[in-house]
Motif scaffolding. Sequence first.
Motif, PDB file in Angstrom:
ATOM      1  N   GLU A 155      -6.321  -2.866   5.147  1.00 44.76           N
ATOM      2  CA  GLU A 155      -6.543  -4.241   4.705  1.00 44.76           C
ATOM      3  C   GLU A 155      -6.706  -4.256   3.191  1.00 44.76           C
ATOM      4  N   LEU A 156      -6.107  -5.244   2.571  1.00 43.17           N
ATOM      5  CA  LEU A 156      -6.197  -5.389   1.122  1.00 43.17           C
ATOM      6  C   LEU A 156      -6.864  -6.712   0.787  1.00 43.17           C
ATOM      7  N   LYS A 157      -7.953  -6.647   0.032  1.00 41.65           N
ATOM      8  CA  LYS A 157      -8.660  -7.847  -0.414  1.00 41.65           C
ATOM      9  C   LYS A 157      -8.635  -7.875  -1.941  1.00 41.65           C
ATOM     10  N   SER A 158      -7.984  -8.899  -2.486  1.00 41.15           N
ATOM     11  CA  SER A 158      -7.853  -8.960  -3.941  1.00 41.15           C
ATOM     12  C   SER A 158      -7.362 -10.327  -4.365  1.00 41.15           C
ATOM     13  N   PRO A 159      -7.541 -10.661  -5.638  1.00 43.56           N
ATOM     14  CA  PRO A 159      -6.864 -11.847  -6.178  1.00 43.56           C
ATOM     15  C   PRO A 159      -5.374 -11.537  -6.313  1.00 43.56           C
ATOM     16  N   GLU A 160      -4.580 -12.528  -6.679  1.00 44.06           N
ATOM     17  CA  GLU A 160      -3.144 -12.306  -6.806  1.00 44.06           C
ATOM     18  C   GLU A 160      -2.794 -11.465  -8.020  1.00 44.06           C
ATOM     19  N   GLU A 161      -3.630 -11.511  -9.027  1.00 41.29           N
ATOM     20  CA  GLU A 161      -3.259 -10.826 -10.264  1.00 41.29           C
ATOM     21  C   GLU A 161      -4.490 -10.356 -11.030  1.00 41.29           C
ATOM     22  N   ILE A 162      -4.440  -9.101 -11.449  1.00 42.76           N
ATOM     23  CA  ILE A 162      -5.395  -8.562 -12.421  1.00 42.76           C
ATOM     24  C   ILE A 162      -4.574  -7.708 -13.380  1.00 42.76           C
ATOM     25  N   VAL A 163      -4.420  -8.163 -14.588  1.00 38.55           N
ATOM     26  CA  VAL A 163      -3.591  -7.462 -15.571  1.00 38.55           C
ATOM     27  C   VAL A 163      -4.446  -6.461 -16.338  1.00 38.55           C
ATOM     28  N   VAL A 164      -3.966  -5.222 -16.396  1.00 38.94           N
ATOM     29  CA  VAL A 164      -4.647  -4.174 -17.160  1.00 38.94           C
ATOM     30  C   VAL A 164      -3.676  -3.596 -18.186  1.00 38.94           C
ATOM     31  N   ASN A 165      -4.224  -2.968 -19.192  1.00 42.68           N
ATOM     32  CA  ASN A 165      -3.428  -2.247 -20.180  1.00 42.68           C
ATOM     33  C   ASN A 165      -3.737  -0.764 -20.010  1.00 42.68           C
ATOM     34  N   ALA A 166      -2.813  -0.043 -19.336  1.00 42.12           N
ATOM     35  CA  ALA A 166      -3.078   1.349 -18.973  1.00 42.12           C
ATOM     36  C   ALA A 166      -1.754   2.080 -18.769  1.00 42.12           C
ATOM     37  N   ASP A 167      -1.841   3.356 -18.447  1.00 51.20           N
ATOM     38  CA  ASP A 167      -0.656   4.138 -18.112  1.00 51.20           C
ATOM     39  C   ASP A 167      -0.341   3.909 -16.636  1.00 51.20           C
ATOM     40  N   LYS A 168       0.707   3.141 -16.379  1.00 55.78           N
ATOM     41  CA  LYS A 168       1.014   2.718 -15.005  1.00 55.78           C
ATOM     42  C   LYS A 168       1.304   3.904 -14.092  1.00 55.78           C
ATOM     43  N   LEU A 169       2.077   4.862 -14.570  1.00 57.22           N
ATOM     44  CA  LEU A 169       2.432   6.030 -13.754  1.00 57.22           C
ATOM     45  C   LEU A 169       1.195   6.841 -13.390  1.00 57.22           C
ATOM     46  N   GLN A 170       0.301   7.024 -14.359  1.00 61.35           N
ATOM     47  CA  GLN A 170      -0.899   7.817 -14.108  1.00 61.35           C
ATOM     48  C   GLN A 170      -1.863   7.090 -13.166  1.00 61.35           C
ATOM     49  N   ILE A 171      -2.000   5.779 -13.336  1.00 62.15           N
ATOM     50  CA  ILE A 171      -2.873   5.022 -12.437  1.00 62.15           C
ATOM     51  C   ILE A 171      -2.296   5.015 -11.024  1.00 62.15           C
ATOM     52  N   LYS A 172      -0.985   4.959 -10.910  1.00 62.86           N
ATOM     53  CA  LYS A 172      -0.361   5.055  -9.582  1.00 62.86           C
ATOM     54  C   LYS A 172      -0.686   6.398  -8.940  1.00 62.86           C
ATOM     55  N   ARG A 173      -0.667   7.457  -9.736  1.00 65.16           N
ATOM     56  CA  ARG A 173      -0.998   8.788  -9.208  1.00 65.16           C
ATOM     57  C   ARG A 173      -2.435   8.815  -8.688  1.00 65.16           C
ATOM     58  N   VAL A 174      -3.345   8.175  -9.404  1.00 62.43           N
ATOM     59  CA  VAL A 174      -4.736   8.105  -8.943  1.00 62.43           C
ATOM     60  C   VAL A 174      -4.818   7.370  -7.608  1.00 62.43           C
ATOM     61  N   LEU A 175      -4.143   6.236  -7.523  1.00 63.42           N
ATOM     62  CA  LEU A 175      -4.146   5.453  -6.281  1.00 63.42           C
ATOM     63  C   LEU A 175      -3.568   6.256  -5.121  1.00 63.42           C
ATOM     64  N   GLN A 176      -2.471   6.966  -5.359  1.00 59.25           N
ATOM     65  CA  GLN A 176      -1.861   7.794  -4.317  1.00 59.25           C
ATOM     66  C   GLN A 176      -2.818   8.879  -3.846  1.00 59.25           C
TER      67      GLN A 176
END
Length: 228
Positions: free
Chosen positions: A108-129
Amino acid sequence: MKTNTRKEEFLVEIIHDLKTPTLAQIGALELFLSNGSKKLNQEEKELVELTLSSCNYMLNLIETFNASYKLDFEQMHLNYEKFNIVELVQDVKSEVKILLKYSKLNIELKSPEEIVVNADKLQIKRVLQNILSNSINNSFKNSTICINIAKTKSFAIVEIKNSSPYIKPKKLEEIFEKFKSYPSLHKRIGVGLGLYLSKEIINAHYGKMIARSFEDNVNIFGFEIPLS
């Protein structure tokens, strides 16, 4: 110096030898699904999708191994860009849907539609994975993994909650150390590197990791990073 140089070269060679056939397998399976899926029944198609998910999991493990050991030889370099972290979480969630099915888990995913961050997208994706894979691997069957995304005035917060064995405080403090894992808690190899790398990435973003464990067998892992 020569020993360190040779060690780095050796690791690069191993990573290349692992990564090349894995990428070939992923490419072949994706091509087969796009061109030959009509000839497959539903069960056969799901088996091919599961194999593809397993190959992608292996690729992520190889990339984690590579990124972790690069930290031994050089500093982490971040490529900042603005992106919607909610969409990124949705992408990662979609990538593991076949594994969720065969692990008999819901998400289940609970979140607003958008939260914009300024970060390294590839690295943050790796953290999420890494964190989501850890949750899937350790969750009790027929349970639900909850992903909560929120923000404060300055930070974006991602928390992944699952039902899995209680982790004592001392072990929880050590869980982000390199190669530190516990057979009774972690069913697969790679956790020690994945969580260690995740912490290094989040620290490089001037954020912090989240790790909480409760005696009713609920665990929460996640992170918070500055919005900008």
